[in-house]
Structures are given as structure tokens and as C-alpha cells.
Design a protein around this motif. Sequence first.
Motif, PDB file in Angstrom:
ATOM      1  N   LEU A 425       0.817  -1.211   0.000  1.00  0.00           N
ATOM      2  CA  LEU A 425       0.000   0.000   0.000  1.00  0.00           C
ATOM      3  C   LEU A 425       0.853   1.264   0.000  1.00  0.00           C
ATOM      4  N   THR A 426       1.962   1.274   0.748  1.00  0.00           N
ATOM      5  CA  THR A 426       2.805   2.468   0.755  1.00  0.00           C
ATOM      6  C   THR A 426       3.396   2.722  -0.626  1.00  0.00           C
ATOM      7  N   GLN A 427       3.694   1.663  -1.365  1.00  0.00           N
ATOM      8  CA  GLN A 427       4.211   1.825  -2.721  1.00  0.00           C
ATOM      9  C   GLN A 427       3.107   2.270  -3.685  1.00  0.00           C
ATOM     10  N   LEU A 428       1.926   1.669  -3.556  1.00  0.00           N
ATOM     11  CA  LEU A 428       0.822   2.041  -4.436  1.00  0.00           C
ATOM     12  C   LEU A 428       0.416   3.502  -4.219  1.00  0.00           C
ATOM     13  N   PHE A 429       0.429   3.943  -2.972  1.00  0.00           N
ATOM     14  CA  PHE A 429       0.012   5.317  -2.695  1.00  0.00           C
ATOM     15  C   PHE A 429       1.037   6.347  -3.179  1.00  0.00           C
ATOM     16  N   ILE A 430       2.279   5.947  -3.384  1.00  0.00           N
ATOM     17  CA  ILE A 430       3.230   6.861  -4.027  1.00  0.00           C
ATOM     18  C   ILE A 430       2.767   7.147  -5.454  1.00  0.00           C
ATOM     19  N   LYS A 431       2.305   6.125  -6.136  1.00  0.00           N
ATOM     20  CA  LYS A 431       1.784   6.302  -7.493  1.00  0.00           C
ATOM     21  C   LYS A 431       0.481   7.109  -7.477  1.00  0.00           C
ATOM     22  N   VAL A 432      -0.341   6.889  -6.474  1.00  0.00           N
ATOM     23  CA  VAL A 432      -1.568   7.668  -6.331  1.00  0.00           C
ATOM     24  C   VAL A 432      -1.226   9.148  -6.121  1.00  0.00           C
ATOM     25  N   LEU A 433      -0.278   9.405  -5.235  1.00  0.00           N
ATOM     26  CA  LEU A 433       0.142  10.780  -4.954  1.00  0.00           C
ATOM     27  C   LEU A 433       0.655  11.469  -6.212  1.00  0.00           C
ATOM     28  N   ASN A 434       1.397  10.729  -7.019  1.00  0.00           N
ATOM     29  CA  ASN A 434       1.969  11.287  -8.248  1.00  0.00           C
ATOM     30  C   ASN A 434       1.015  11.220  -9.435  1.00  0.00           C
ATOM     31  N   ARG A 435      -0.204  10.708  -9.182  1.00  0.00           N
ATOM     32  CA  ARG A 435      -1.251  10.637 -10.203  1.00  0.00           C
ATOM     33  C   ARG A 435      -0.797   9.830 -11.426  1.00  0.00           C
ATOM     34  N   GLN A 436      -0.002   8.800 -11.172  1.00  0.00           N
ATOM     35  CA  GLN A 436       0.471   7.954 -12.251  1.00  0.00           C
ATOM     36  C   GLN A 436      -0.626   7.006 -12.735  1.00  0.00           C
ATOM     37  N   ASN A 437      -0.541   6.625 -14.002  1.00  0.00           N
ATOM     38  CA  ASN A 437      -1.437   5.617 -14.580  1.00  0.00           C
ATOM     39  C   ASN A 437      -2.923   5.926 -14.341  1.00  0.00           C
ATOM     40  N   GLY A 438      -3.261   7.191 -14.311  1.00  0.00           N
ATOM     41  CA  GLY A 438      -4.659   7.554 -14.107  1.00  0.00           C
ATOM     42  C   GLY A 438      -5.141   7.449 -12.679  1.00  0.00           C
ATOM     43  N   GLY A 495       6.536  19.455   5.679  1.00  0.00           N
ATOM     44  CA  GLY A 495       6.402  19.537   4.233  1.00  0.00           C
ATOM     45  C   GLY A 495       6.713  18.250   3.495  1.00  0.00           C
ATOM     46  N   THR A 496       7.109  17.202   4.221  1.00  0.00           N
ATOM     47  CA  THR A 496       7.447  15.933   3.581  1.00  0.00           C
ATOM     48  C   THR A 496       6.182  15.147   3.249  1.00  0.00           C
ATOM     49  N   PRO A 497       6.042  14.679   2.007  1.00  0.00           N
ATOM     50  CA  PRO A 497       4.914  13.803   1.693  1.00  0.00           C
ATOM     51  C   PRO A 497       5.230  12.379   2.145  1.00  0.00           C
ATOM     52  N   LEU A 498       4.351  11.805   2.929  1.00  0.00           N
ATOM     53  CA  LEU A 498       4.522  10.442   3.431  1.00  0.00           C
ATOM     54  C   LEU A 498       3.385   9.570   2.921  1.00  0.00           C
ATOM     55  N   THR A 499       3.681   8.307   2.672  1.00  0.00           N
ATOM     56  CA  THR A 499       2.625   7.328   2.453  1.00  0.00           C
ATOM     57  C   THR A 499       2.663   6.353   3.615  1.00  0.00           C
ATOM     58  N   PHE A 500       1.503   5.843   3.996  1.00  0.00           N
ATOM     59  CA  PHE A 500       1.459   5.017   5.194  1.00  0.00           C
ATOM     60  C   PHE A 500       0.337   3.988   5.099  1.00  0.00           C
ATOM     61  N   ALA A 501       0.465   2.964   5.919  1.00  0.00           N
ATOM     62  CA  ALA A 501      -0.600   1.986   6.117  1.00  0.00           C
ATOM     63  C   ALA A 501      -0.524   1.509   7.555  1.00  0.00           C
ATOM     64  N   VAL A 502      -1.659   1.487   8.226  1.00  0.00           N
ATOM     65  CA  VAL A 502      -1.731   1.025   9.619  1.00  0.00           C
ATOM     66  C   VAL A 502      -2.860   0.007   9.728  1.00  0.00           C
ATOM     67  N   PHE A 503      -2.527  -1.199  10.181  1.00  0.00           N
ATOM     68  CA  PHE A 503      -3.522  -2.241  10.446  1.00  0.00           C
ATOM     69  C   PHE A 503      -3.500  -2.535  11.945  1.00  0.00           C
ATOM     70  N   ALA A 504      -4.628  -2.358  12.602  1.00  0.00           N
ATOM     71  CA  ALA A 504      -4.775  -2.760  14.003  1.00  0.00           C
ATOM     72  C   ALA A 504      -5.615  -4.033  13.998  1.00  0.00           C
ATOM     73  N   LEU A 505      -4.978  -5.169  14.212  1.00  0.00           N
ATOM     74  CA  LEU A 505      -5.627  -6.459  13.989  1.00  0.00           C
ATOM     75  C   LEU A 505      -5.779  -7.258  15.274  1.00  0.00           C
ATOM     76  N   GLY A 506      -6.665  -8.235  15.213  1.00  0.00           N
ATOM     77  CA  GLY A 506      -6.880  -9.121  16.356  1.00  0.00           C
ATOM     78  C   GLY A 506      -8.124  -8.730  17.127  1.00  0.00           C
ATOM     79  N   PRO A 507      -8.151  -9.042  18.412  1.00  0.00           N
ATOM     80  CA  PRO A 507      -9.336  -8.732  19.231  1.00  0.00           C
ATOM     81  C   PRO A 507      -9.370  -7.250  19.603  1.00  0.00           C
ATOM     82  N   VAL A 508      -9.584  -6.387  18.613  1.00  0.00           N
ATOM     83  CA  VAL A 508      -9.614  -4.943  18.860  1.00  0.00           C
ATOM     84  C   VAL A 508     -11.054  -4.453  18.892  1.00  0.00           C
ATOM     85  N   SER A 509     -11.229  -3.262  19.452  1.00  0.00           N
ATOM     86  CA  SER A 509     -12.578  -2.686  19.541  1.00  0.00           C
ATOM     87  C   SER A 509     -12.607  -1.329  18.842  1.00  0.00           C
ATOM     88  N   ASP A 510     -13.727  -0.652  18.943  1.00  0.00           N
ATOM     89  CA  ASP A 510     -13.922   0.599  18.228  1.00  0.00           C
ATOM     90  C   ASP A 510     -12.900   1.666  18.611  1.00  0.00           C
TER      91      ASP A 510
END
Length: 533
Positions: A425-438, A495-510
Motif C-alpha cells: 500500500l505504501t508503494q501504491l500510494f506513491i503512485k496515487v500521490l503522483n497521479r500515475q497511470n490515471g 512539508g514531507t509527503p509520506l505514504t502510510f498503512a496502519v492495520f490494528a488487527l486481532g481482538p480490537v474494539s472501536d
Amino acid sequence: MHESDEPVTGPDPSTPPTSPTPSADSAAGSEPPATTGSGRRAAVRPAKASGFSGVAAGVLSAIRKHPKTWMAAAAAVVFLLLGTGSVALGATIGSPAAAAGRTSTATPTPTRTSTPTPTPTVDPARPVPANQAAATRIRTCSVAGLAGDRRLGNLEAQVVNAKTGQALFDRNGTKAGPTASVLKTLTSAAALATLGPDYRVSTTVVAGSTPGQVVIVGGGDVTLSRLPDGQASFYTGAPKIQDLANQVKQAMGGQQITSIVVDASLFGAPFWQPSWDEREERVVEGSTPYMTALMVDGDRDDPTAVESPRSTDPVGRAVQYFQQYLGTNVGVSQGVAPAGARQLGVVQSQPVTTLIDQAMRVSDNTIMEELARLVAIKNGAGNTFDALNAGVLAGLKGYGIDTAGIHIADGSGLSGDNAVPPSYLTQLFIKVLNRQNGLGVVYDSLPVAGKSGTLGPGYNRFTGANSAARGAVLAKTGWIDNGYTLSGIINAADGTPLTFAVFALGPVSDNAKQAIDTLVTGFYKCGDNLSNG
């Protein structure tokens, strides 16, 4: 400093040793022969015979009286002789005169030559790599405490500097995990690459095999609306089944309709993904319908609502309204449209770009399931849920990002069987940020913290201290029974553009959502100074 770097303060070690000129004393008696500059031994003059017998007798007498003392002395003489020979041999190998093959026994007058620059050497006890790595920047802004929040459960996360591609923060970032609705980003990318941004989904009616028979063919458009002209459904700009019926009546030219055949064969069974909780999603939440190729308004009971209970017969509901607008109650049967049949009417959805925009902003499952199925069909993978993995992965191939470890169980992210690593996802969102491939349409459709979509007002996200990141986080949200997720782009405080992904998994709540917001706000504050410690 290394030993080889120290300045030379003693004799030049690279200058060959110069042998002294032999003296008369050293050549006359008990001293070992001297060596010349050529390393050859000097000639020894023979001793006079007249004094030998007396000297020999004295020596033998002394040896008898002090045998141990004389044995020690003899050993010392032998050692000196051997040592002198070794030095002489060394001088011979290393001497320029020896290399030139000089044979003269005369010792030349020593001359001092200029001292050459010594060749640096490396201490063998302290090896140095040939190419030493450049100094690495030390980053000092830590979010370790925030990442250790127990509300995050089993954390999988990664943050990347979108300009340099450097991973700044990683916690199990290459481990594939369930994405929840963040998966919609992958479905959108695959649809853009496979179907194209301008592709529209058609619902058609053709003439049947008998006079007066009409065949309605479902093309997979879930946005087709039952509402009459002038009334807006939940899906903006949706085509109307009323318009389709009017086209058919006009094409029939007054001919009576005798029967209706329904062709919904484009999507294969089962129509409900086995891992989905049907009561929760279809009835209680009202987020997802049976995925049939013909339906109206996403099969919502309320065609204007984001979420509304869905029926057990989407095709039947659609046909009911088609009959109503045709003004007939003739018999209906299931079948397949005849090949090459005359078209009587057609309506089309909004283009793929608009469908993606609508689905991403409010996390609509129904559009995403439609797009994933159409991608699988277009890529030749099949028309069932089982075909989605191969179909969507084929659609993602052109982006050039390694898809190892990814598994696609559906198009919406509703299944816990989906698996994607945060690093993808962090790699894909770099392309999203740069508006690559539509992919600019994905960027434009991302919810914005505190402002729009599922991160906007009313969703209780990025509140309190986390409001510092409002407007700076553009990300897709996700939630399923065993996890909360968030992935996208951060315009950091420095001013730095960052891409990120966070998964909170397991027995988590709201409350995992607030923990995610706090961690992401930490990323925002740290920017390029974010450390992995």
C-alpha cells in the motif's frame, strides 16, 4: 588514527640498509665475517700458525676447568653467527645491489638517497572495507510509545518518504494482513488499468427468439435506479430503468410484449461471499447485496440511503420495476439473450472514474464488488468470487509493484480472508500521490481528515489533540470484525509527503480508531525526522 596514517619519524623503512665498511679488527680474528653492500661475505685472512698451539692449549685448559661457562659462551657465539647470517641473507634479497647482480667485494661509500613516500598499509588486526558506507542520517522523532498502544492489537504498519522511497517506520510492514475497506484502493487501481477510466457499464434489452418477446440483459451495473425521472437516487447520475423501458416501447412500435426473459448470467453463483456475515451485512448494516448482474439501486430498500437493508432477490426487484414502467404483467423467465439479437434499448452507468469516486468517499461495498467482478471477467479469470484473486492481481500487474503475499477474496475488503502487506500500500500510494497511470482519481476521492468522506465530520476521527493533522491526512478507512485499518497519504508538518498503512488487527474494539488517529498524527508531526526506534 590508523597506524598507517601516522607520520614517519624514524629512519625511512623503505630505504635498504647500508653495510658498514669492514675494519681491520673485524677481519683479523674472532669476529664473524662482515657483509658488504652486495650481501656477500668478505674474505677472511688466515691466522698465523706460530701462535695457534699455545692459544689452543690455553683454551682447552679453561674449558676443562669451567665446562658450563664455555658451553654457554659457545651457544651464544653460534646464535650470533646464525643471526648475522639471517641479517646478511635478508639484506641480499632486499638490496638493490643484489637485484642488479653486482659481484664486487668492495664496499662503496654510503650515500643517502631521497626518502620516498611510504605506501600506506592497513593494520591486519583492524580490517577496513574497500568501500565504506556513507554516514546515515540519524532520525530522532520516535513514535514507539504510540505504536505500543494496546488498543492497536497486533500492529502492522509502514511509513515511507514518498519523495525518496525510504521506509522511515516499520512494524511487520511486509506481513500480509486483512485490509478491510482499504482493499477498495486495489480494486480501484485494477479497474482503472483493466476497464479504463471511461468505461461505462451497460444494461440492455434485445428482441427475444419469439415475436413480442424481450430480453433484459444485466451488465453488472449496480447503480441502475428504479426511481422515476426527476428523483435522485443515492448514486449520483445513475441511469434509470424507466428510461430503458421507454426505449423498448418505442422500439417495439406498438407491438405487444408477450413475455420477458431475464439474462443475468454475467455473474456466476454463489452470489454471497461465504466468509461474509450475511445477517450483519445484508440485513442489519445493509451494506452489501447479493451480487447479481441485474439489480436496481444496489438492491437497497431505500434507494436514497448510504446503507439500507437488501433483499433476497435483487433480480426480481429489478424486473418488477421494469414491468411496471413497460405497463405489462406478462410472464417472466430466466434465459440467455440470442446471439446477434436486435437491440431495443440501452442505458449506461457513469464512467469508472465516477464510480470509483462515489465508492471511495463513502466506502460503498456494492460498486467495488461490481468492479472487481468485471475486472476478473475482462482478464479472463472467470465470473465468480473465486476468480477475483487472479483477475484483480492481473489488473495490478502493470503498476510494477510486487504482489507477493497478496490474496483477494472480494472487491470491497469485507472478507477477513483478504491479505495485503502494508508495504504494498505504501508503494501504491506513491503512485496515487503522483497521479500515475490515471490514479489521480483515487487521490481525489480519498477521505480527508476532519473534512470529508469517512474521515469527515460525524465520524469522530482526528478529534482533540489529533485535530493537528486535520486536512493533512488523505486516507482510506476500513473496519471489519477483526481489525481497523487506515492507509493513504500524509502531508507532514515539515512539508514531507509520506505514504502510510496502519492495520490494528486481532481482538480490537472501536477505540482502535482513536489509537490509529493518534499514531498517524505522530507520523504527521515527525515528518522526515520520523525514526523507526
